[in-house]
Design an enzyme around this catalytic site. Structure first.
Site, PDB file in Angstrom:
ATOM      1  N   CYS A 105       0.807  -1.224   0.000  1.00 40.49           N
ATOM      2  CA  CYS A 105       0.000   0.000   0.000  1.00 40.49           C
ATOM      3  C   CYS A 105       0.834   1.265   0.000  1.00 40.49           C
ATOM      4  O   CYS A 105       0.307   2.361  -0.186  1.00 40.49           O
ATOM      5  CB  CYS A 105      -0.952  -0.007   1.195  1.00 40.49           C
ATOM      6  SG  CYS A 105      -2.268  -1.234   1.059  1.00 40.49           S
TER       7      CYS A 105
ATOM      8  N   LYS B 163       0.566   3.479  -3.195  1.00 39.10           N
ATOM      9  CA  LYS B 163      -0.650   4.218  -3.526  1.00 39.10           C
ATOM     10  C   LYS B 163      -0.327   5.611  -4.050  1.00 39.10           C
ATOM     11  O   LYS B 163       0.700   6.212  -3.702  1.00 39.10           O
ATOM     12  CB  LYS B 163      -1.540   4.377  -2.282  1.00 39.10           C
ATOM     13  CG  LYS B 163      -2.353   3.161  -1.909  1.00 39.10           C
ATOM     14  CD  LYS B 163      -3.274   3.505  -0.753  1.00 39.10           C
ATOM     15  CE  LYS B 163      -4.258   2.394  -0.445  1.00 39.10           C
ATOM     16  NZ  LYS B 163      -5.185   2.780   0.640  1.00 39.10           N
TER      17      LYS B 163
ATOM     18  N   ASP C   1     -15.243   6.388   2.373  1.00 38.71           N
ATOM     19  CA  ASP C   1     -15.395   5.088   3.034  1.00 38.71           C
ATOM     20  C   ASP C   1     -14.607   4.026   2.273  1.00 38.71           C
ATOM     21  O   ASP C   1     -14.214   4.210   1.112  1.00 38.71           O
ATOM     22  CB  ASP C   1     -16.870   4.705   3.106  1.00 38.71           C
ATOM     23  CG  ASP C   1     -17.602   5.415   4.232  1.00 38.71           C
ATOM     24  OD1 ASP C   1     -17.497   4.948   5.376  1.00 38.71           O
ATOM     25  OD2 ASP C   1     -18.268   6.429   3.963  1.00 38.71           O
ATOM     26  N   ASP C   2     -14.418   2.892   2.925  1.00 38.51           N
ATOM     27  CA  ASP C   2     -13.529   1.862   2.392  1.00 38.51           C
ATOM     28  C   ASP C   2     -14.147   1.017   1.292  1.00 38.51           C
ATOM     29  O   ASP C   2     -13.423   0.326   0.568  1.00 38.51           O
ATOM     30  CB  ASP C   2     -13.064   0.955   3.539  1.00 38.51           C
ATOM     31  CG  ASP C   2     -12.252   1.735   4.560  1.00 38.51           C
ATOM     32  OD1 ASP C   2     -11.104   2.078   4.248  1.00 38.51           O
ATOM     33  OD2 ASP C   2     -12.782   2.022   5.651  1.00 38.51           O
TER      34      ASP C   2
ATOM     35  N   ASP D 179      -8.907  -3.973  -4.518  1.00 34.61           N
ATOM     36  CA  ASP D 179      -7.622  -3.529  -4.007  1.00 34.61           C
ATOM     37  C   ASP D 179      -6.520  -4.406  -4.606  1.00 34.61           C
ATOM     38  O   ASP D 179      -6.651  -5.628  -4.635  1.00 34.61           O
ATOM     39  CB  ASP D 179      -7.575  -3.614  -2.484  1.00 34.61           C
ATOM     40  CG  ASP D 179      -6.682  -2.542  -1.874  1.00 34.61           C
ATOM     41  OD1 ASP D 179      -5.534  -2.407  -2.346  1.00 34.61           O
ATOM     42  OD2 ASP D 179      -7.117  -1.847  -0.945  1.00 34.61           O
TER      43      ASP D 179
ATOM     44  N   ASP E 261     -11.445  -4.208   3.318  1.00 39.46           N
ATOM     45  CA  ASP E 261     -12.360  -3.111   3.013  1.00 39.46           C
ATOM     46  C   ASP E 261     -13.818  -3.499   3.261  1.00 39.46           C
ATOM     47  O   ASP E 261     -14.639  -2.652   3.614  1.00 39.46           O
ATOM     48  CB  ASP E 261     -12.182  -2.663   1.565  1.00 39.46           C
ATOM     49  CG  ASP E 261     -10.919  -1.846   1.360  1.00 39.46           C
ATOM     50  OD1 ASP E 261     -10.370  -1.348   2.353  1.00 39.46           O
ATOM     51  OD2 ASP E 261     -10.474  -1.720   0.205  1.00 39.46           O
TER      52      ASP E 261
ATOM     53  N   GLY F 133     -11.175 -14.239 -12.585  1.00 40.31           N
ATOM     54  CA  GLY F 133     -10.602 -12.917 -12.435  1.00 40.31           C
ATOM     55  C   GLY F 133     -10.108 -12.404 -13.765  1.00 40.31           C
ATOM     56  O   GLY F 133     -10.600 -12.789 -14.825  1.00 40.31           O
TER      57      GLY F 133
ATOM     58  N   SER G 141      -6.342 -10.978 -15.899  1.00 42.58           N
ATOM     59  CA  SER G 141      -4.897 -10.813 -15.887  1.00 42.58           C
ATOM     60  C   SER G 141      -4.458  -9.979 -17.073  1.00 42.58           C
ATOM     61  O   SER G 141      -5.111  -9.965 -18.117  1.00 42.58           O
ATOM     62  CB  SER G 141      -4.195 -12.175 -15.925  1.00 42.58           C
ATOM     63  OG  SER G 141      -4.457 -12.823 -17.169  1.00 42.58           O
TER      64      SER G 141
ATOM     65  N   ASP H 169     -10.119   1.222   7.973  1.00 38.47           N
ATOM     66  CA  ASP H 169      -8.903   0.433   8.175  1.00 38.47           C
ATOM     67  C   ASP H 169      -7.677   1.298   7.907  1.00 38.47           C
ATOM     68  O   ASP H 169      -7.745   2.340   7.265  1.00 38.47           O
ATOM     69  CB  ASP H 169      -8.892  -0.864   7.363  1.00 38.47           C
ATOM     70  CG  ASP H 169      -8.946  -0.643   5.862  1.00 38.47           C
ATOM     71  OD1 ASP H 169      -9.119   0.496   5.402  1.00 38.47           O
ATOM     72  OD2 ASP H 169      -8.826  -1.657   5.144  1.00 38.47           O
TER      73      ASP H 169
END
Length: 356
Positions: free
Chosen positions: A39, A42, A76-77, A94, A117, A165, A167, A250
């Site tokens: 993180c 970011k 908010d998360d 994320d 989150d 997902g 890629s 968080d």
């Protein structure tokens, strides 16, 4: 839904936990393939808020399937949409560059961070999909398989399905998840629900950032940091709801001070931090002493400094409080069992942050 080519099974699920030979630890230093780690990579908070501010207040879609009750307003998360029957759907995503060299551990950390989150708004994760960027001509796909396996194992421990997902061939490795969860719309944790008189609890110690920066530079492995980052925030979220808490967020890339500032600003209160009560991982102060401070941490401190009364504390203490965390704990406005109280919310008295 697209599958992750070559590393999903026939059902579109990430390769599972069947025992197999893992790549030799230390054979490839994944953190060396990334400009930042976890993180800490970011976009700086001030720059990010400028970008997102342009999206606030956009009209709702025509005939939406549900009511957006948590969106862009306070940062908010996760997004929350109210459905019928007293249910709400929680949505978040994320991903980040390698934070540790071990691919399996990186997958575990990234999954715990993405799931966090959902927990941070009081939800329970339901299903996730993988997000993978991989330099396929520079790093073997066997390492990517280990990353996905780590993510799958943490999601399974959380009771969350993982199905497929997306890629891309990327010059820099990146991994994370898009997660969908469920929540009770009447029992959410909101970043802007803090009120004067409430204590502030922190459910994980700080120091992950400086330890990870040392790991990236030296190759030293800090098991205490990995253990903290792979611990789910599930129990903390449930404990907060059980205690009647309504406000939480968080602690990740913007550090304790950055996320606490966002909480205080959203609630129009001042957050007072008892610096001596803030817990740290073993080795964190030594890593700071030896200069292992990420650029993300310094940018965090630069951002909050105008909103902060430092109370006489020096630069080193401020850097630790601004340390960019990866998969950190929850900040809760309220007391929950087992979590130290690190301060309190008081009526707004000038800056949103004050140290004592």
């Amino acid at each position: 839904m697209s599958e992750v080519s070559g590393i999903t099974d026939s059902n579109g699920l990430s390769v599972g936990t069947a025992p197999k030979a893992r790549p030799e630890p230390g054979a490839v230093r994944l953190t060396g393939y990334a400009h930042g780690g976890g993180c800490a990579c970011k976009i700086p908070p001030g720059e990010l808020e400028t970008i997102v501010a342009a999206l606030a207040g956009t009209p709702a879609p025509v005939s939406p399937a549900g009511e957006l009750i948590v969106g862009l307003d306070d940062g908010d998360d996760a997004a929350v949409v109210r459905l019928d029957g007293g249910r709400a759907v929680v949505v978040t995503a994320d991903f980040f560059t390698p934070v540790v060299d071990d691919p399996y551990d990186w997958g575990r950390v990234a999954a715990a961070n993405a799931l966090s989150d959902v927990y941070a708004v009081g939800g329970e994760p339901l299903v996730a999909v993988n997000l993978l960027g991989w330099p396929r001509e520079r790093l073997p796909l066997e390492l990517a398989e280990e990353v996905l396996r780590g993510g799958l194992d943490v999601a399974r421990a959380a009771g969350c399905h993982v199905s497929g997902g997306h890629s891309v061939d990327d010059p820099e490795p990146k991994y994370g998840m898009a997660v969908t969860g469920l929540a009770d719309p009447g029992r959410l944790l909101r970043i802007g629900a803090g009120r004067p008189g409430l204590p502030i609890s922190l459910t994980k110690p700080l120091g992950v950032g400086v330890l990870n920066t040392r790991h990236k530079a030296t190759g030293e492995v800090f098991e205490q940091a990995v253990a903290a980052m792979t611990t789910l925030n599930r129990d903390a979220s449930r404990a907060a709801l059980a205690a009647g808490a309504e406000c939480a967020t968080d602690v990740t890339g913007f550090g304790l001070l950055g996320h606490l500032y966002k909480l205080a600003r959203a609630g129009r209160v001042t957050a007072v931090v008892d610096v001596a009560a803030v817990p740290y991982l073993e080795g964190a102060r030594e890593a700071l002493r030896d200069g292992y401070v990420s650029g993300g941490t310094r940018r965090n401190l630069d951002w909050v400094r105008p909103r902060l009364d430092p109370g006489g504390y020096g630069e080193d203490e401020l850097l630790l409080l601004a340390d960019a965390q990866t998969s950190g704990g929850l900040l809760v406005a309220g007391e929950i069992p087992g979590a130290p109280v690190i301060g309190e919310l008081v009526p707004f008295e000038g800056p949103h942050l004050r140290l004592r």
